[in-house]
Design a protein around this motif. Sequence first.
Motif, PDB file in Angstrom:
ATOM      1  N   PHE A   1       1.016  -1.121   0.078  1.00 48.24           N
ATOM      2  CA  PHE A   1      -0.029  -0.135   0.007  1.00 48.24           C
ATOM      3  C   PHE A   1       0.861   1.257  -0.144  1.00 48.24           C
ATOM      4  O   PHE A   1       0.505   2.282  -0.833  1.00 48.24           O
ATOM      5  CB  PHE A   1      -0.727  -0.010   1.167  1.00 48.24           C
ATOM      6  CG  PHE A   1      -2.234  -0.620   1.015  1.00 48.24           C
ATOM      7  CD1 PHE A   1      -3.012  -0.311   0.059  1.00 48.24           C
ATOM      8  CD2 PHE A   1      -2.604  -1.703   1.738  1.00 48.24           C
ATOM      9  CE1 PHE A   1      -4.185  -0.961  -0.267  1.00 48.24           C
ATOM     10  CE2 PHE A   1      -3.700  -2.547   1.678  1.00 48.24           C
ATOM     11  CZ  PHE A   1      -4.727  -2.074   0.723  1.00 48.24           C
ATOM     12  N   LEU A   2       1.911   1.144   0.932  1.00 45.31           N
ATOM     13  CA  LEU A   2       2.801   2.623   0.787  1.00 45.31           C
ATOM     14  C   LEU A   2       3.565   2.625  -0.397  1.00 45.31           C
ATOM     15  O   LEU A   2       3.661   3.811  -1.005  1.00 45.31           O
ATOM     16  CB  LEU A   2       3.696   2.325   1.911  1.00 45.31           C
ATOM     17  CG  LEU A   2       3.339   2.505   3.337  1.00 45.31           C
ATOM     18  CD1 LEU A   2       4.290   1.950   4.528  1.00 45.31           C
ATOM     19  CD2 LEU A   2       2.784   3.672   3.478  1.00 45.31           C
ATOM     20  N   ILE A   3       3.999   1.649  -1.278  1.00 46.09           N
ATOM     21  CA  ILE A   3       4.720   1.875  -2.333  1.00 46.09           C
ATOM     22  C   ILE A   3       3.760   2.237  -3.440  1.00 46.09           C
ATOM     23  O   ILE A   3       4.120   3.529  -4.201  1.00 46.09           O
ATOM     24  CB  ILE A   3       5.352   0.509  -2.979  1.00 46.09           C
ATOM     25  CG1 ILE A   3       6.341  -0.046  -1.653  1.00 46.09           C
ATOM     26  CG2 ILE A   3       6.170   0.685  -4.267  1.00 46.09           C
ATOM     27  CD1 ILE A   3       7.842   0.596  -1.640  1.00 46.09           C
ATOM     28  N   VAL A   4       2.580   1.574  -3.696  1.00 47.60           N
ATOM     29  CA  VAL A   4       1.780   2.226  -4.487  1.00 47.60           C
ATOM     30  C   VAL A   4       1.238   3.532  -4.296  1.00 47.60           C
ATOM     31  O   VAL A   4       1.173   4.196  -5.367  1.00 47.60           O
ATOM     32  CB  VAL A   4       0.593   1.022  -4.672  1.00 47.60           C
ATOM     33  CG1 VAL A   4      -0.489   1.548  -5.729  1.00 47.60           C
ATOM     34  CG2 VAL A   4       1.003  -0.250  -5.080  1.00 47.60           C
ATOM     35  N   GLY A   5       0.777   3.736  -3.196  1.00 49.57           N
ATOM     36  CA  GLY A   5       0.699   5.259  -2.763  1.00 49.57           C
ATOM     37  C   GLY A   5       1.546   6.459  -3.061  1.00 49.57           C
ATOM     38  O   GLY A   5       1.248   7.158  -3.754  1.00 49.57           O
ATOM     39  N   VAL A   6       2.650   5.917  -2.741  1.00 49.48           N
ATOM     40  CA  VAL A   6       3.760   7.017  -3.110  1.00 49.48           C
ATOM     41  C   VAL A   6       3.925   6.978  -4.599  1.00 49.48           C
ATOM     42  O   VAL A   6       4.046   8.299  -5.228  1.00 49.48           O
ATOM     43  CB  VAL A   6       5.301   6.743  -2.381  1.00 49.48           C
ATOM     44  CG1 VAL A   6       6.198   7.459  -2.752  1.00 49.48           C
ATOM     45  CG2 VAL A   6       4.828   6.943  -0.902  1.00 49.48           C
ATOM     46  N   ALA A   7       3.729   5.682  -5.121  1.00 54.19           N
ATOM     47  CA  ALA A   7       4.051   5.763  -6.849  1.00 54.19           C
ATOM     48  C   ALA A   7       2.908   6.803  -7.327  1.00 54.19           C
ATOM     49  O   ALA A   7       3.265   7.230  -8.404  1.00 54.19           O
ATOM     50  CB  ALA A   7       3.967   4.376  -7.049  1.00 54.19           C
ATOM     51  N   ILE A   8       1.694   6.747  -7.075  1.00 51.40           N
ATOM     52  CA  ILE A   8       0.710   7.504  -7.344  1.00 51.40           C
ATOM     53  C   ILE A   8       1.061   8.881  -7.335  1.00 51.40           C
ATOM     54  O   ILE A   8       1.138   9.864  -8.458  1.00 51.40           O
ATOM     55  CB  ILE A   8      -0.832   7.314  -6.763  1.00 51.40           C
ATOM     56  CG1 ILE A   8      -1.105   5.802  -7.104  1.00 51.40           C
ATOM     57  CG2 ILE A   8      -1.739   8.427  -7.356  1.00 51.40           C
ATOM     58  CD1 ILE A   8      -2.273   5.456  -6.564  1.00 51.40           C
ATOM     59  N   LYS A   9       1.485   9.186  -6.045  1.00 54.58           N
ATOM     60  CA  LYS A   9       2.015  10.750  -5.731  1.00 54.58           C
ATOM     61  C   LYS A   9       3.181  11.002  -6.536  1.00 54.58           C
ATOM     62  O   LYS A   9       3.492  12.345  -6.897  1.00 54.58           O
ATOM     63  CB  LYS A   9       2.261  11.104  -4.294  1.00 54.58           C
ATOM     64  CG  LYS A   9       0.654  10.904  -3.433  1.00 54.58           C
ATOM     65  CD  LYS A   9       0.472  12.310  -3.805  1.00 54.58           C
ATOM     66  CE  LYS A   9      -0.994  12.493  -2.766  1.00 54.58           C
ATOM     67  NZ  LYS A   9      -1.586  13.612  -3.289  1.00 54.58           N
ATOM     68  N   LEU A  10       3.884  10.019  -6.962  1.00 55.38           N
ATOM     69  CA  LEU A  10       5.139  10.317  -7.747  1.00 55.38           C
ATOM     70  C   LEU A  10       4.934  10.715  -9.103  1.00 55.38           C
ATOM     71  O   LEU A  10       5.950  10.903  -9.836  1.00 55.38           O
ATOM     72  CB  LEU A  10       6.223   9.164  -7.120  1.00 55.38           C
ATOM     73  CG  LEU A  10       7.647   9.353  -7.557  1.00 55.38           C
ATOM     74  CD1 LEU A  10       8.433   8.481  -6.535  1.00 55.38           C
ATOM     75  CD2 LEU A  10       8.100   9.024  -8.783  1.00 55.38           C
TER      76      LEU A  10
END
Lengths: 499, 118
Positions: free
Chosen positions: A219-228
Amino acid sequence: MNALFSQAPILAIVIPLMGAPISALFRGAVLPWAIATMLSAASFWFSIDLLVHVNTVGPISYELGGWEPPWGIEYVVDPLSAFVMMVISGISTGVLLYARESILKEVSTDRLGMFFAAYLLALAGMMGITITGDAFNIFVFLEITSLSSYVLISMGERTDRRALFAAFQYLVMGTIGATFILIGVGLLYAMTGTLNIADIASKFDAIAHTTPVRAAVGFLIVGVAIKLAMFPFHIWLPNGYTYAPSIITAFFAGTATKVSVYLMIRFIYTMFGEDFSFGEIPLTSMLMTLGVIAFLSMSVVAIFQDNLKRLLAYSSVAQLGYMTVGIALASEMGLIASITHVFNHAIVKTGLFLTVGAIFYMVGSTYIKDLAGIGQRMPITSFAFVLGGLGLIGVPLTPGFVSKWYLVQAALERGDMVGYGLTIAMLISSLFAVIYVWRVVEVMYFRPAPEGAECKEAPLSMMIPCWIFVIAIFYFGIETSVNIGFAEAAASFLMGGAK
Amino acid sequence: MFFEHYNYWIFVILLMIGLYTVMSRSNLIKKMIGLSLFQTAVFLFYITLGKIEGGTAPILMEGEDVLYSNPLPHVLILTAIVVGVATTALGLALIVRIKETFGTIEEDDILRMEDEQK
């Protein structure tokens, strides 16, 4: 350490945060802008102070309200966070110096108080994400930044109504990303009973094999990836950057995605630890694949854009691909490349968007077909664009070259076919960059200007900040001790600090 | 399996309904509803985290040894609720402006109008 400096970590955040409601109270064209500029400069000053202190004395831990971590919220200033804070507040100050004339043309005067309030909130949020050592605090600051950036992007509606829908798209994507991060933080709290990042990190190894933790990492990696705006989650970025007011595009191009890169590094290296991130789960191959697809495909897409701002936005997604690859290489050299590129790309892209803003100010369009003969009509601005474009391609003597050089070294360090493949892919992508920059330059210099077009440069108050960025591009491309030096300190801190 | 942790299952189901609504609907208001549902599911998740079976509200009582729920996730989610309300408000405000300028709130129509504007 004097009394004022001992409070510097909190002041760097609180000054813009408190400035926002003050700016909202004022009307008129000058006062809100002046307040925002002064407060952003103050924040910049504190950030430089912190950066110097961290690199000479050592990391700072600031306890909010005197509550001892892990119970209280802790602000951690280490070489990485201080460096990113310096980049954010520096870019913000540079953009604000430029903003006064540019924004008058794009946002109606009676809204400027609110506009700069949102700007300061976005700045405070980004600085907060960087400095905080508390996982839930990251989410709160992330939402402060996101909500104000939706507002800022929608302010472009006066020049193009598509800004509204771009802002809405970003709102949907951004909220999904932030909520994913919230779920990840919740799962980690359930497993560790703490929200302090250092505390989570110290307990992480014991629970790393459990299913909730793996879900949390996902969840954290995908969440940050969206923001990135990492490929394939980049869909919101080109629209948002294209229709936002010029200075907002310049501001976000240099800061918003860079903060997400910082978060990615922070999660992967500090919280999960590299043994888990790259050993237990296959982050290297995942991130590297996405990063390579990002810089190859988005560079090609950039070639075919008819709007200059959209072209540069796609090029931003491509450049974020380089940073992702640097993180995924899981070596100190790769991290140095990534962190340096955060700095280098921030000044290059912001400089480019500022020159585009100056062109928009005079011509009223950013479509490439409308830019014919700009080279003769606005020679100084066009030349700044060409120099910035060189930085984007990564010609030697520019910072783009420096970070690509480090990235190639990091790739070759692996010594296997993947490393060679990566190097070739980067070379091809750089060639694509030559094509898309050249396409613009060709129209600017070798197409005749339409009849009756006047020869006039943008006002000095816009030209000077543009050229400050252009000179900075070459300064940091030749004298690399600042960017490389601080990036090396940050990378070795992360690798040494990792358990 | 299901009934033992049914709160968590409901969280997952709500989350997916919300996400599916956001992705599948063209009407912007329906998208916002989906997004709110998506966020609300996470509230339920946090509240469930803090709940202890047989635990009461976390109020300090003298002399007694009471079992009480963990207040921290509840406090955290209060912040997230505020964020959720702000997001919904901002989203709806944007939809109002979109309706005013485009004359529609159907995503397909807006995208078509945007294409024609080029």
